[in-house]
Design a protein around this motif. Structure first.
Motif, short mmCIF file in Angstrom:
data_model
loop_
_atom_site.label_atom_id
_atom_site.label_comp_id
_atom_site.label_asym_id
_atom_site.label_seq_id
_atom_site.Cartn_x
_atom_site.Cartn_y
_atom_site.Cartn_z
N VAL A 156 5.03 -4.10 9.53
CA VAL A 156 5.64 -2.98 10.24
C VAL A 156 6.50 -2.24 9.24
O VAL A 156 7.35 -2.84 8.56
CB VAL A 156 6.50 -3.48 11.42
N VAL A 157 6.26 -0.93 9.08
CA VAL A 157 6.89 -0.18 7.99
C VAL A 157 7.48 1.13 8.52
O VAL A 157 7.04 1.65 9.56
CB VAL A 157 5.88 0.13 6.87
N ASN A 158 8.45 1.66 7.79
CA ASN A 158 8.97 2.98 8.11
C ASN A 158 7.96 4.06 7.76
O ASN A 158 7.07 3.86 6.93
CB ASN A 158 10.28 3.23 7.35
N GLU A 159 8.13 5.23 8.35
CA GLU A 159 7.18 6.32 8.15
C GLU A 159 7.14 6.83 6.72
O GLU A 159 6.16 7.46 6.31
CB GLU A 159 7.53 7.48 9.10
N ASP A 160 8.19 6.58 5.92
CA ASP A 160 8.23 7.10 4.56
C ASP A 160 7.62 6.15 3.53
O ASP A 160 7.79 6.34 2.32
CB ASP A 160 9.67 7.43 4.16
N ILE A 161 6.86 5.17 3.98
CA ILE A 161 6.24 4.21 3.06
C ILE A 161 5.36 4.95 2.06
O ILE A 161 4.66 5.91 2.42
CB ILE A 161 5.42 3.16 3.85
N SER A 162 5.39 4.54 0.79
CA SER A 162 4.66 5.28 -0.24
C SER A 162 3.46 4.50 -0.80
O SER A 162 2.78 4.98 -1.70
CB SER A 162 5.60 5.63 -1.40
N ILE A 163 3.20 3.30 -0.27
CA ILE A 163 2.09 2.49 -0.77
C ILE A 163 1.03 2.34 0.31
O ILE A 163 1.27 2.64 1.49
CB ILE A 163 2.58 1.09 -1.22
N GLU A 164 -0.16 1.88 -0.10
CA GLU A 164 -1.25 1.63 0.84
C GLU A 164 -1.32 0.13 1.15
O GLU A 164 -0.94 -0.71 0.32
CB GLU A 164 -2.58 2.11 0.25
N PRO A 165 -1.85 -0.23 2.32
CA PRO A 165 -1.86 -1.65 2.67
C PRO A 165 -2.83 -2.50 1.86
O PRO A 165 -2.58 -3.67 1.62
CB PRO A 165 -2.25 -1.64 4.15
N GLY A 166 -3.96 -1.94 1.44
CA GLY A 166 -4.93 -2.71 0.68
C GLY A 166 -6.04 -3.29 1.56
O GLY A 166 -6.08 -3.09 2.77
#
Length: 332
Positions: A60-70
């Protein structure tokens, strides 16, 4: 064992799913310790670096996450990951301890006490004269509630708690193990003939709705009138609240902090861990006292205070920087 798919969890969170995974989710866990069937969270971008080495299948991440899950991994994007994770924890929460009967046969309940609908009282409890226990309140084993106290609806009182005479606790409160409500305030005066004379503490404690008080914390009764905790206050473990103190709504006190007698906190005040507040001090709405600070005078609303004695945070930081330079210069 409970398990959920990413879609099922997102039905609760109402977020946006990025990526996909075939894994069923069996538990929440912190990033570093999670396995490939567990969900974690990233509440700040500075923790993104831990995702690559984490085994969690979902975060669960904030909307400003800058990476991809993979590959075979997913993110659930939400506005506030910390608040969303509290919803996830509720999904996986184990059941609370069970009662075999609503009132255990070993509980001692005075004939004048009123036990309202759906209330549960565990083994070894003592409920004194003229006590009122509200609807659906749960009293776990070995709790003592003395004469003329009232406990509101839907509250939870955990084992070992003592609520002394004439104290009043609101609706939807949680009192954790071994907290004490209404012990005598610390009042003594020197006397040539008798040494230290105890000052009678004849007041009580009034606790509002939605208040949570941590394990082994103490709220002393007033010398006269009441010690008051406003609605929504959250008190950590091992906290001391002195006699006749008055807390506004939604105050937070972290562990090992303490208020001396007759302290007034406005609404939304935050007291950091191990901070101490001098008697007869007033702290205004929204003020913050940093951990380990010592407050010796009134604080205006909205101020952030640090240090011992506490000063405005920016001044404390300047003082610490000067001291550090002085120490470094002395070593040259």
């Amino acid at each position: 064992m409970k398990s959920y798919s990413t879609l099922e969890i997102n039905e609760v969170l109402k977020g946006i799913i990025i990526g996909e995974t075939s894994q069923s989710i069996t538990a929440p866990e912190q990033l570093e310790a999670a396995t490939d069937t567990e969900i974690s969270f990233i509440g700040n971008r500075k923790y993104e670096k831990f995702w690559e080495t984490s085994k969690a299948c979902v975060a669960v991440v904030n909307e400003d996450i800058s990476i991809e899950p993979g590959e075979n991994r997913a993110f659930i994007k939400v506005k506030n990951a910390d608040l969303a994770m509290s919803q996830v924890l509720e999904l996986f929460a184990p059941p609370t301890p069970l009662f075999s009967s609503e009132i255990h046969p070993t509980a001692i309940i005075d004939l004048t006490a009123t036990i309202c609908n759906g209330a549960k009282i565990g083994a070894g409890c003592y409920i004194g004269p003229n006590v009122v226990i509200g609807d659906n309140t749960i009293i776990y084993p070995n709790v003592t509630i003395l004469d003329e106290c009232t406990i509101g609806k839907n509250s939870i009182i955990w084992s070992g708690t003592v609520v002394r005479e004439r104290c009043h606790i609101g609706n939807d409160c949680i009192l954790h193990p071994n907290c004490t409500i209404g012990a005598d305030g610390f009042g003594f005066r020197p006397c040539p003939e008798r040494g230290l004379v105890k000052i009678p503490q004849i007041g009580n404690v009034i606790i509002g709705n939605g208040v949570e008080i941590g394990a082994n914390s103490c709220v002393d009764r007033g010398k006269f009138s009441s010690t008051v905790l406003g609605d929504g206050c959250k008190i950590d473990n091992l906290v001391q609240i002195g006699h006749n103190s008055k807390l506004g709504k939604f105050c937070i006190m972290a562990g090992n902090s303490g208020l001396a007698g007759s302290v007034t906190l406005g609404n939304g005040v935050i007291i950091g861990g191990s901070a101490s507040i001098k008697d007869h001090t007033t702290i205004g709405d929204g003020a913050i006292v940093g951990a380990g600070s010592g407050v010796t005078g009134d604080i205006p609303a909205g101020k952030v205070m640090l240090g011992y004695p506490a000063v405005e945070a920016r001044d404390a930081l300047k003082q610490w920087a000067i001291l550090k330079r002085l120490v470094n210069d002395s070593k040259k």
